[in-house]
Design a protein around this motif. Structure first.
Motif, mmCIF file in Angstrom:
data_model
loop_
_atom_site.group_PDB
_atom_site.id
_atom_site.type_symbol
_atom_site.label_atom_id
_atom_site.label_comp_id
_atom_site.label_asym_id
_atom_site.label_seq_id
_atom_site.Cartn_x
_atom_site.Cartn_y
_atom_site.Cartn_z
ATOM 1 N N GLU A 150 2.631 0.106 -2.261
ATOM 2 C CA GLU A 150 2.612 -0.699 -3.254
ATOM 3 C C GLU A 150 2.882 -0.276 -4.399
ATOM 4 O OE1 GLU A 150 -1.629 -2.045 -3.074
ATOM 5 O OE2 GLU A 150 -1.574 -2.828 -1.069
ATOM 6 N N THR A 151 2.479 0.849 -5.070
ATOM 7 C CA THR A 151 2.686 1.288 -6.027
ATOM 8 C C THR A 151 4.229 1.693 -6.452
ATOM 9 O OG1 THR A 151 0.627 2.759 -6.490
ATOM 10 C CG2 THR A 151 2.554 3.505 -7.846
ATOM 11 N N VAL A 152 4.936 1.994 -5.378
ATOM 12 C CA VAL A 152 6.317 2.286 -5.404
ATOM 13 C C VAL A 152 7.084 1.119 -5.365
ATOM 14 C CG1 VAL A 152 8.392 2.961 -4.130
ATOM 15 C CG2 VAL A 152 6.185 4.611 -4.325
ATOM 16 N N PHE A 153 6.775 0.019 -4.595
ATOM 17 C CA PHE A 153 7.458 -1.160 -4.712
ATOM 18 C C PHE A 153 7.085 -1.948 -6.261
ATOM 19 C CE2 PHE A 153 8.359 -0.483 -0.521
ATOM 20 C CZ PHE A 153 9.182 -1.452 0.032
ATOM 21 N N ARG A 154 5.842 -2.042 -6.629
ATOM 22 C CA ARG A 154 5.832 -2.447 -8.019
ATOM 23 C C ARG A 154 6.762 -1.656 -8.942
ATOM 24 N NH1 ARG A 154 1.013 -0.822 -8.792
ATOM 25 N NH2 ARG A 154 1.533 1.020 -10.529
ATOM 26 N N ARG A 155 6.653 -0.439 -9.015
ATOM 27 C CA ARG A 155 7.620 0.365 -10.134
ATOM 28 C C ARG A 155 8.988 -0.181 -9.765
ATOM 29 N NH1 ARG A 155 7.321 6.141 -8.988
ATOM 30 N NH2 ARG A 155 8.270 6.043 -11.225
ATOM 31 N N ARG B 257 7.271 -5.275 1.500
ATOM 32 C CA ARG B 257 6.744 -4.179 1.979
ATOM 33 C C ARG B 257 6.460 -4.563 3.546
ATOM 34 N NH1 ARG B 257 3.225 -4.628 -2.102
ATOM 35 N NH2 ARG B 257 1.421 -5.701 -0.949
ATOM 36 N N LEU B 258 6.259 -5.766 3.846
ATOM 37 C CA LEU B 258 6.301 -5.872 5.392
ATOM 38 C C LEU B 258 7.836 -5.949 6.144
ATOM 39 C CD1 LEU B 258 4.191 -9.176 5.629
ATOM 40 C CD2 LEU B 258 3.200 -6.922 6.337
ATOM 41 N N VAL B 259 8.610 -6.021 5.476
ATOM 42 C CA VAL B 259 9.995 -5.783 5.904
ATOM 43 C C VAL B 259 10.360 -4.311 6.133
ATOM 44 C CG1 VAL B 259 12.264 -6.002 5.515
ATOM 45 C CG2 VAL B 259 10.894 -8.232 5.148
ATOM 46 N N TYR B 260 9.915 -3.444 5.027
ATOM 47 C CA TYR B 260 10.142 -2.264 4.855
ATOM 48 C C TYR B 260 9.106 -1.551 6.118
ATOM 49 C CZ TYR B 260 9.102 2.618 3.541
ATOM 50 O OH TYR B 260 9.002 4.074 3.584
ATOM 51 N N PHE B 261 7.978 -2.069 6.450
ATOM 52 C CA PHE B 261 7.341 -1.259 7.426
ATOM 53 C C PHE B 261 7.870 -1.614 8.806
ATOM 54 C CE2 PHE B 261 3.298 -1.647 4.655
ATOM 55 C CZ PHE B 261 3.509 -0.410 4.058
ATOM 56 N N ALA B 262 8.606 -2.992 8.968
ATOM 57 C CA ALA B 262 9.163 -3.284 10.283
ATOM 58 C C ALA B 262 10.197 -2.440 10.549
ATOM 59 C CB ALA B 262 9.473 -4.806 10.175
ATOM 60 N N LEU B 263 11.003 -2.053 9.410
ATOM 61 C CA LEU B 263 12.304 -1.106 9.501
ATOM 62 C C LEU B 263 12.066 0.198 9.907
ATOM 63 C CD1 LEU B 263 14.582 -2.337 6.471
ATOM 64 C CD2 LEU B 263 15.187 -2.763 8.739
ATOM 65 N N GLN C 90 10.328 -2.751 -8.897
ATOM 66 C CA GLN C 90 10.496 -4.238 -9.222
ATOM 67 C C GLN C 90 10.422 -3.962 -10.868
ATOM 68 O OE1 GLN C 90 7.500 -7.310 -8.581
ATOM 69 N NE2 GLN C 90 9.161 -8.313 -7.823
ATOM 70 N N GLU C 91 9.428 -3.280 -11.481
ATOM 71 C CA GLU C 91 9.704 -3.014 -12.952
ATOM 72 C C GLU C 91 10.834 -2.502 -13.619
ATOM 73 O OE1 GLU C 91 5.871 -0.989 -13.301
ATOM 74 O OE2 GLU C 91 4.420 -2.813 -12.970
ATOM 75 N N VAL D 243 11.024 -11.480 -6.208
ATOM 76 C CA VAL D 243 10.892 -11.165 -4.940
ATOM 77 C C VAL D 243 9.293 -10.721 -4.653
ATOM 78 C CG1 VAL D 243 11.135 -9.018 -3.198
ATOM 79 C CG2 VAL D 243 12.992 -10.102 -4.434
ATOM 80 N N ASP D 244 8.792 -11.309 -3.419
ATOM 81 C CA ASP D 244 7.439 -11.242 -3.092
ATOM 82 C C ASP D 244 7.159 -10.072 -2.473
ATOM 83 O OD1 ASP D 244 4.866 -11.318 -1.902
ATOM 84 O OD2 ASP D 244 5.144 -13.177 -0.836
ATOM 85 N N LEU D 245 6.670 -9.101 -3.311
ATOM 86 C CA LEU D 245 6.453 -7.533 -2.715
ATOM 87 C C LEU D 245 5.639 -7.408 -1.718
ATOM 88 C CD1 LEU D 245 5.771 -5.717 -6.406
ATOM 89 C CD2 LEU D 245 7.805 -6.296 -5.017
ATOM 90 N N THR D 246 4.758 -8.351 -1.225
ATOM 91 C CA THR D 246 4.176 -8.398 -0.015
ATOM 92 C C THR D 246 5.174 -8.413 1.153
ATOM 93 O OG1 THR D 246 2.093 -9.074 -0.932
ATOM 94 C CG2 THR D 246 2.183 -9.083 1.568
#
Length: 203
Positions: A129-134, A151-157, A136-137, A145-148
């Motif tokens: 969550e921290t990496v994705f938020r950073r 992250r779900l797409v990332y986990f699926a990949l 985006q910042e 983009v909805d970060l949740t």
């Protein structure tokens, strides 16, 4: 001399513990009902040794889950998700995660105790969550983009990459052939990040 002997005994015990966990991962991946005795044989240790360390199969399974998630925690922490440039951290964490997930798929699929589930959220999901938020910042992810979802797409990949790799690299008797080496993990991490951030359409 006594201190050296003590260190040697501790090192032997540590090697034995690792051998048991690695053997358990291999054996249980093939036969989830395998006995402690069969795992001890695969690990090259005596029945007495494995029973002294684990009173029953449930204790061994709990240790397997704890070990695998500890390795996952260390893999993510080493990528410095809170301080490294976000895409650098994400790439390195991805490569590290691939190596752990490919080596310990059975262990990582075990049911988690409430305490371990909380640790996984704190040390695995929260850094993500921290990496994705950073990211985006810093403008690497669009502001809308909805970060949740991201992250779900990332986990699926990640999951798809591990499953595909294991399906195309059958393990040998040592269980090592199906694992990622560092170079392959790095290449696959690059593919995951590229797919996540640029998709599969023309640039």
């Amino acid at each position: 001399m006594a201190r050296e002997n003590s260190k040697s005994l501790r090192a032997d015990a540590q090697r034995s513990a690792i051998a048991i966990l690695e053997a358990a991962e291999r054996v249980l991946s093939i036969d989830s009902a395998a006995t402690l005795e069969r795992i001890a044989e695969a690990a090259g240790v005596s029945r007495t040794t494995i029973h002294r360390r684990y009173s029953n199969r449930d204790a061994l399974l709990a240790s397997l889950a704890q070990n695998a998630h500890q390795l996952l925690t260390e893999a993510i922490a080493s990528a410095r998700p809170q301080s490294a440039p976000p895409l650098v951290a994400l790439h390195q964490a991805t490569a590290n995660i691939l190596i752990v997930k490919a080596k310990w798929p059975y262990s990582l699929g075990l049911d988690l105790s409430p305490d371990l589930r909380e640790q996984v959220h704190e040390h695995v999901y929260r850094p993500c969550e921290t990496v994705f938020r950073r990211a985006q910042e810093t403008g690497h992810i669009r502001a809308n983009v909805d970060l949740t979802w991201a992250r779900l797409v990332y986990f699926a990949l990640l999951k798809a990459a591990v499953v595909t790799h294991l399906d195309t690299h059958d393990s040998d008797a040592t269980g090592q052939e199906g694992t990622f080496d560092a170079a392959t993990a790095d290449q696959t991490a690059a593919l995951i990040i590229d797919t996540l951030f640029t998709g599969i359409g023309p640039t």
